[in-house]
Design a protein around this motif. Structure first.
Motif, PDB file in Angstrom:
ATOM      1  N   THR A 150       0.835  -1.193   0.000  1.00 56.82           N
ATOM      2  CA  THR A 150       0.000   0.000   0.000  1.00 56.82           C
ATOM      3  C   THR A 150       0.871   1.245   0.000  1.00 56.82           C
ATOM      4  OG1 THR A 150      -1.745  -1.156   1.229  1.00 56.82           O
ATOM      5  CG2 THR A 150      -1.807   1.248   1.235  1.00 56.82           C
ATOM      6  N   LEU A 151       0.646   2.105  -0.961  1.00 53.77           N
ATOM      7  CA  LEU A 151       1.323   3.391  -1.015  1.00 53.77           C
ATOM      8  C   LEU A 151       0.463   4.422  -0.288  1.00 53.77           C
ATOM      9  CD1 LEU A 151       3.614   5.210  -2.039  1.00 53.77           C
ATOM     10  CD2 LEU A 151       2.288   5.576  -4.126  1.00 53.77           C
ATOM     11  N   THR A 152       1.001   4.922   0.832  1.00 47.26           N
ATOM     12  CA  THR A 152       0.286   5.912   1.631  1.00 47.26           C
ATOM     13  C   THR A 152       0.832   7.297   1.308  1.00 47.26           C
ATOM     14  OG1 THR A 152       0.032   4.303   3.410  1.00 47.26           O
ATOM     15  CG2 THR A 152      -0.333   6.606   3.972  1.00 47.26           C
ATOM     16  N   VAL A 153      -0.036   8.205   0.966  1.00 49.46           N
ATOM     17  CA  VAL A 153       0.356   9.569   0.607  1.00 49.46           C
ATOM     18  C   VAL A 153      -0.198  10.521   1.656  1.00 49.46           C
ATOM     19  CG1 VAL A 153       0.247  11.388  -1.128  1.00 49.46           C
ATOM     20  CG2 VAL A 153       0.374   8.988  -1.833  1.00 49.46           C
ATOM     21  N   SER A 154       0.708  11.278   2.277  1.00 47.58           N
ATOM     22  CA  SER A 154       0.301  12.232   3.311  1.00 47.58           C
ATOM     23  C   SER A 154       0.229  13.630   2.724  1.00 47.58           C
ATOM     24  CB  SER A 154       1.297  12.207   4.478  1.00 47.58           C
ATOM     25  OG  SER A 154       0.969  13.188   5.432  1.00 47.58           O
ATOM     26  N   ALA A 155      -0.880  14.308   2.992  1.00 52.45           N
ATOM     27  CA  ALA A 155      -1.059  15.661   2.476  1.00 52.45           C
ATOM     28  C   ALA A 155      -0.367  16.698   3.348  1.00 52.45           C
ATOM     29  CB  ALA A 155      -2.543  15.989   2.390  1.00 52.45           C
ATOM     30  N   GLU A 156       0.035  16.307   4.572  1.00 56.43           N
ATOM     31  CA  GLU A 156       0.638  17.249   5.509  1.00 56.43           C
ATOM     32  C   GLU A 156       2.152  17.116   5.503  1.00 56.43           C
ATOM     33  OE1 GLU A 156       0.393  18.453  10.270  1.00 56.43           O
ATOM     34  OE2 GLU A 156      -0.919  16.926   9.414  1.00 56.43           O
ATOM     35  N   LYS A 157       2.843  18.161   5.083  1.00 59.94           N
ATOM     36  CA  LYS A 157       4.314  18.156   5.082  1.00 59.94           C
ATOM     37  C   LYS A 157       4.813  18.104   6.519  1.00 59.94           C
ATOM     38  CE  LYS A 157       6.623  20.704   2.139  1.00 59.94           C
ATOM     39  NZ  LYS A 157       7.373  21.796   1.446  1.00 59.94           N
ATOM     40  N   PRO A 158       5.797  17.226   6.808  1.00 62.95           N
ATOM     41  CA  PRO A 158       6.250  17.100   8.198  1.00 62.95           C
ATOM     42  C   PRO A 158       7.020  18.328   8.665  1.00 62.95           C
ATOM     43  CG  PRO A 158       7.624  15.778   6.744  1.00 62.95           C
ATOM     44  CD  PRO A 158       6.497  16.307   5.910  1.00 62.95           C
ATOM     45  N   LYS A 159       7.011  18.526   9.991  1.00 59.96           N
ATOM     46  CA  LYS A 159       7.734  19.637  10.613  1.00 59.96           C
ATOM     47  C   LYS A 159       8.514  19.094  11.798  1.00 59.96           C
ATOM     48  CE  LYS A 159       7.058  24.147  12.825  1.00 59.96           C
ATOM     49  NZ  LYS A 159       6.057  25.177  13.224  1.00 59.96           N
TER      50      LYS A 159
END
Length: 457
Positions: free
Chosen positions: A128-137
């Motif tokens: 499963t390719l999980t794509v996060s919309a929130e850029k990490p900080k």
């Protein structure tokens, strides 16, 4: 019934046919038995899908999916996403998405095919390719709280939950983004802080080609002071390097009451911890480690219940046979410094040792020790020693802090130059205070005459 005729190598078989009311007679021949053959059955090869970088990936990042089956040539590739053929990835071993979007999230499989047997591989397990919309900080922290003392080391830590494959970039308010400092690990060390090192710091992480960057961390202020802290960490034996299986005592001592202070540490393999969490036994503000191991290597400091902390020290524990006896705290500029090569038992009969600074040979001493008579800032660096039979020690950094100014040191210098000059200044000050403004001219004459006499003789 049936029987075998040896002379003709024939079998005879008789039976009675009731429907036709007659006897039936058959006979047949056997050939010789053939040579045996071996049939080998192997499992059909199975493809494997890997994702780089590992999940999760972020919108705008570059990601590569690879279909692998080990050895073999002339394979072609069939990709499936969410149970539908993925036309843009067909015939490719690697499927690269250069600008990941939310539409790329899903379940991927692959298999291989070719013209010869076996024509098809087993279909891979689904990934499963999980794509996060929130850029990490990331979160930026320091090795200790409060102001840093001039000449001491400070370690900054850039904490990121998704740490795999990232490099870290460090900047200060006086730097432009083009001059960021890059490290392979999440820590950045200022070996000997000065007043100019004070200010705001940020960090961010990046990975891949082209580099995908996280957000910058919140700013962290580093305050630098020349004031000596009321508490310091006392290390016994007082050196930066130690042999494994030896004992070590770390104590928080100061001019004020040490109640409420504890020994804390940070290592690259774990988070911040204190002595009461299994590091050693605690008596008051002292931590005793009865048997050292290499896992005890790290940065140690004292910390109060209110968050005040001492300056950190670096402790190195080795399984090797040689350590460098070097100071655990910074050396004051102008003081002497002696470095020694120490050995795990048995001690060698030949004590000749080589001493290195930043990888370059400094001295070779038959006594196993070297002395710098007057330390200066140029003596800062990484030091280690080497014995021809026992091997070499780990490296330890030696930091040099500026000599502190005091009235006592000034008077001592004046006394060394001329005791008469010192007496003249003291008498003059007393004269001015005792006689008042109307008679200060006589005090001036006294000082002038005494100085003329002092420098004449």
């Amino acid at each position: 019934y049936y029987y075998y005729d040896d002379s003709n190598n024939r079998y005879f078989y008789y039976y009675y046919d009731d429907s036709n009311n007659r006897n039936v007679h058959y006979h047949y021949y056997y050939t010789q038995t053939s040579a045996p053959v071996v049939i080998t059955v192997t499992a059909r090869p199975k493809a494997t899908v890997t994702i780089h970088p590992a999940d999760p990936v972020f919108i705008g990042e570059t990601v590569t999916l690879t279909c692998d089956i080990g050895s073999g040539h002339h394979w072609q590739y069939d990709w499936v996403k969410d149970s539908k053929p993925l036309s843009e990835a067909q015939q490719r071993k690697e499927y690269t998405i250069s600008n990941v979007a939310e539409s790329h999230r899903g379940v991927y499989t692959c298999k291989r095919r070719r013209s010869t047997e076996p024509r098809y591989s087993e279909t891979s397990d689904a990934v499963t390719l999980t794509v996060s919309a929130e850029k990490p900080k990331p979160e930026l922290t320091s090795s200790h709280k409060g102001a840093a003392l001039i000449g001491n080391p400070v370690v900054l830590y850039c904490k990121l939950d998704q740490s795999a494959g990232w490099r870290f970039y460090w900047s200060k308010h006086t730097q432009s983004p083009e001059t960021e400092t890059k490290t392979e690990t999440h820590s950045y060390t200022i070996s000997s802080v000065s007043v100019s090192d004070g200010g705001q710091y940020w960090c961010r992480a990046g990975r891949g080609t082209p580099v995908y960057y996280t957000h910058y961390s919140d700013a962290l202020w580093i305050n630098v002071t020349g004031t000596t802290r009321s508490h310091s960490l006392t290390v016994s034996p007082s050196r930066a390097q130690h042999f494994s299986a030896d004992s070590l005592s770390l104590s928080c001592e100061g001019q004020s009451d040490s109640t409420g202070w504890r020994v804390r540490r940070y290592t690259h393999s774990e988070k911040v911890s204190d002595c009461s969490s299994g590091l050693g036994s605690v008596t008051g503000s002292t931590c005793n480690i009865s048997s050292l191991s290499t896992s005890h290597t790290g940065v140690y400091w004292c910390e109060s219940e209110s968050g005040e902390s001492s300056n950190p020290v670096n402790i190195t524990v080795t399984n090797g046979a040689v350590i460098l006896d070097s100071p655990v705290h910074p050396v004051t500029e102008g003081d002497p410094l002696t470095l020694r090569c120490l050995y795990r038992d048995p001690k060698p009969s030949n004590l000749t040792a080589e001493f290195y600074k930043n990888g370059s040979l400094l001295q070779t001493q038959t006594t196993g020790e070297m002395t710098i008579r007057t330390v200066s800032k140029s003596d800062e660096g990484l030091y280690h020693c080497k014995h021809p039979e026992k091997g070499e020690s780990p490296q330890s950094r030696i930091s040099v802090r500026g000599a502190s100014f005091s009235v006592f040191s000034l008077l001592s210098s004046l006394m060394a130059v001329s005791p008469y000059l010192l007496v003249t200044i003291v008498l003059g000050v007393k004269c001015y205070r005792a006689q008042g403004e109307n008679s200060q001219s006589s005090c001036g004459s006294l000082i002038t005459n005494t100085l003329r006499w002092t420098f004449q003789y």
